[in-house]
Design a protein around this motif. Structure first.
Motif, PDB file in Angstrom:
ATOM      1  N   SER A  17       0.833  -1.192   0.000  1.00  0.00           N
ATOM      2  CA  SER A  17       0.000   0.000   0.000  1.00  0.00           C
ATOM      3  C   SER A  17       0.871   1.246   0.000  1.00  0.00           C
ATOM      4  CB  SER A  17      -0.952   0.018   1.195  1.00  0.00           C
ATOM      5  OG  SER A  17      -0.227   0.139   2.403  1.00  0.00           O
ATOM      6  N   VAL A  18       0.317   2.296  -0.576  1.00  0.00           N
ATOM      7  CA  VAL A  18       0.984   3.595  -0.648  1.00  0.00           C
ATOM      8  C   VAL A  18       0.004   4.642  -0.151  1.00  0.00           C
ATOM      9  CG1 VAL A  18       1.911   5.358  -2.217  1.00  0.00           C
ATOM     10  CG2 VAL A  18       2.486   2.946  -2.568  1.00  0.00           C
ATOM     11  N   ARG A  19       0.443   5.480   0.768  1.00  0.00           N
ATOM     12  CA  ARG A  19      -0.412   6.562   1.263  1.00  0.00           C
ATOM     13  C   ARG A  19      -0.233   7.794   0.386  1.00  0.00           C
ATOM     14  NH1 ARG A  19      -2.843   5.650   6.044  1.00  0.00           N
ATOM     15  NH2 ARG A  19      -2.079   3.929   7.319  1.00  0.00           N
ATOM     16  N   LEU A  20      -1.348   8.447   0.099  1.00  0.00           N
ATOM     17  CA  LEU A  20      -1.340   9.623  -0.764  1.00  0.00           C
ATOM     18  C   LEU A  20      -2.229  10.681  -0.144  1.00  0.00           C
ATOM     19  CD1 LEU A  20      -0.552  10.855  -3.566  1.00  0.00           C
ATOM     20  CD2 LEU A  20      -2.656   9.817  -4.457  1.00  0.00           C
ATOM     21  N   THR A  21      -1.687  11.885   0.031  1.00  0.00           N
ATOM     22  CA  THR A  21      -2.467  12.998   0.564  1.00  0.00           C
ATOM     23  C   THR A  21      -2.879  13.913  -0.578  1.00  0.00           C
ATOM     24  OG1 THR A  21      -1.237  12.920   2.644  1.00  0.00           O
ATOM     25  CG2 THR A  21      -2.472  14.934   2.184  1.00  0.00           C
ATOM     26  N   ARG A  25      -7.697  15.078   2.059  1.00  0.00           N
ATOM     27  CA  ARG A  25      -8.006  13.650   2.034  1.00  0.00           C
ATOM     28  C   ARG A  25      -6.743  12.810   2.106  1.00  0.00           C
ATOM     29  NH1 ARG A  25     -12.458  11.029  -1.653  1.00  0.00           N
ATOM     30  NH2 ARG A  25     -11.804   9.384  -0.219  1.00  0.00           N
ATOM     31  N   GLU A  26      -6.835  11.733   2.852  1.00  0.00           N
ATOM     32  CA  GLU A  26      -5.758  10.744   2.924  1.00  0.00           C
ATOM     33  C   GLU A  26      -6.243   9.490   2.222  1.00  0.00           C
ATOM     34  OE1 GLU A  26      -2.685  10.823   4.282  1.00  0.00           O
ATOM     35  OE2 GLU A  26      -2.827  12.898   4.970  1.00  0.00           O
ATOM     36  N   LEU A  27      -5.543   9.093   1.180  1.00  0.00           N
ATOM     37  CA  LEU A  27      -5.905   7.898   0.436  1.00  0.00           C
ATOM     38  C   LEU A  27      -4.867   6.817   0.683  1.00  0.00           C
ATOM     39  CD1 LEU A  27      -6.790   9.520  -3.020  1.00  0.00           C
ATOM     40  CD2 LEU A  27      -8.328   9.053  -1.100  1.00  0.00           C
ATOM     41  N   GLU A  28      -5.323   5.581   0.737  1.00  0.00           N
ATOM     42  CA  GLU A  28      -4.407   4.442   0.833  1.00  0.00           C
ATOM     43  C   GLU A  28      -4.616   3.595  -0.412  1.00  0.00           C
ATOM     44  OE1 GLU A  28      -3.024   0.889   3.867  1.00  0.00           O
ATOM     45  OE2 GLU A  28      -4.051   2.667   4.622  1.00  0.00           O
ATOM     46  N   ASN A 100      -8.779   0.867  -6.257  1.00  0.00           N
ATOM     47  CA  ASN A 100      -8.418   2.005  -5.418  1.00  0.00           C
ATOM     48  C   ASN A 100      -9.431   3.137  -5.556  1.00  0.00           C
ATOM     49  OD1 ASN A 100      -6.123   0.853  -4.259  1.00  0.00           O
ATOM     50  ND2 ASN A 100      -4.829   1.454  -5.982  1.00  0.00           N
ATOM     51  N   ALA A 104     -11.956   4.474  -2.550  1.00  0.00           N
ATOM     52  CA  ALA A 104     -11.959   5.892  -2.176  1.00  0.00           C
ATOM     53  C   ALA A 104     -13.302   6.554  -2.452  1.00  0.00           C
ATOM     54  CB  ALA A 104     -10.849   6.623  -2.925  1.00  0.00           C
TER      55      ALA A 104
END
Length: 197
Positions: A17-21, A25-28, A100, A104
Motif C-alpha cells: 500500500s501507498v499513502r497519498l495525501t 483527504r488521505e488515500l491508501e 483504489n 476511495a
C-alpha cells in the motif's frame, strides 16, 4: 524480464500500500508486484502532483499510464465534476487503479485500456513510460495529444537524465509547442499545447 508497462503473468503476490495525501483527504492505494512504483510514490509522480498547474474542473481528463492510480485519483479528488480516464496497458495496474478508486468512493474515474474515439480531453497528465523506447514513446504521445481539446494541454513529468530536454524539443518541432514549467529533483514538468490559429 517483465517491465511495468507490460501485463504481468502469475499471481500478484501480497498487496502493498501507498499513502497519498490530496488536499484534506488521505488515500491508501493498494499496489502489487508487476506494477510501476509498487513500494511507494515515485519521485517523478510526486513532482508532477506537487508542481503541476491546477487541472480543469470539468470535462474529460486523462491519466496516461495510470499504474495503480495516484495521478488519476488525485485528479478525481481535485475535480469531482470531471470525468477522469485512467489508461494503462498493464492489466494488473488497471485492476488496482479501479479497486483504489472504488475504495476511495471516486465514481468519476473510468479505468480502461482504451478510450472511446469521440472523447476529447481538456487535460492529459502523465508520468510517461520513457523506457518503452523513443519511437514507441513518440507514437504513444502523438496518438493521445491529438485528442486534446482546442484549449487543452498535456502536463508530463520526465526525468532530465532520461531525455526530458530532447523530448521537449522533439514535441515542439513536431508541432506541439512544449514549455518547461519547473525542474525539481532531476525531473522536468512539461506543458504541451495544441497549436491554435
Amino acid at each position: 524480464m517483465t517491465h511495468y508497462f507490460e501485463s504481468p503473468t502469475g499471481p500478484a503476490g501480497p498487496l502493498g500500500s501507498v499513502r497519498l495525501t490530496v488536499g484534506s483527504r488521505e488515500l491508501e492505494l493498494a499496489t502489487a508486484a508487476g506494477v510501476f512504483a509498487r513500494d511507494g510514490l515515485d519521485k517523478g509522480t510526486a513532482v508532477l502532483l506537487e508542481h503541476a498547474p491546477p487541472p480543469p474542473m470539468t470535462g474529460h481528463l486523462l491519466d496516461l499510464g495510470c499504474g495503480y492510480g495516484p495521478i488519476a485519483l488525485t485528479l478525481a479528488v481535485r475535480c469531482p465534476r470531471a470525468t477522469v480516464w485512467a489508461v494503462d496497458v498493464n492489466e494488473r495496474a488497471r485492476e488496482l487503479c479501479a479497486a483504489n478508486a472504488e475504495a476511495a468512493g471516486l465514481r468519476n474515474v473510468r479505468v480502461v485500456e482504451d478510450v472511446p474515439e469521440e472523447v476529447r480531453f481538456a487535460a492529459i497528465w502523465s508520468n510517461p513510460p520513457i523506457r518503452i523506447g523513443k519511437q514507441a514513446l513518440h507514437e504513444l504521445l502523438l496518438r493521445w495529444l491529438a485528442r486534446l481539446t482546442e484549449r487543452g494541454a498535456a502536463i508530463m513529468v520526465v526525468q532530465k537524465n532520461l531525455g526530458s530536454d530532447s523530448l521537449q524539443r522533439w514535441l515542439t518541432e513536431s508541432g506541439w509547442p512544449t514549455e518547461r514549467l519547473t525542474s525539481r529533483h532531476g525531473f522536468r514538468v512539461l506543458r504541451t499545447r495544441r497549436v491554435t490559429g
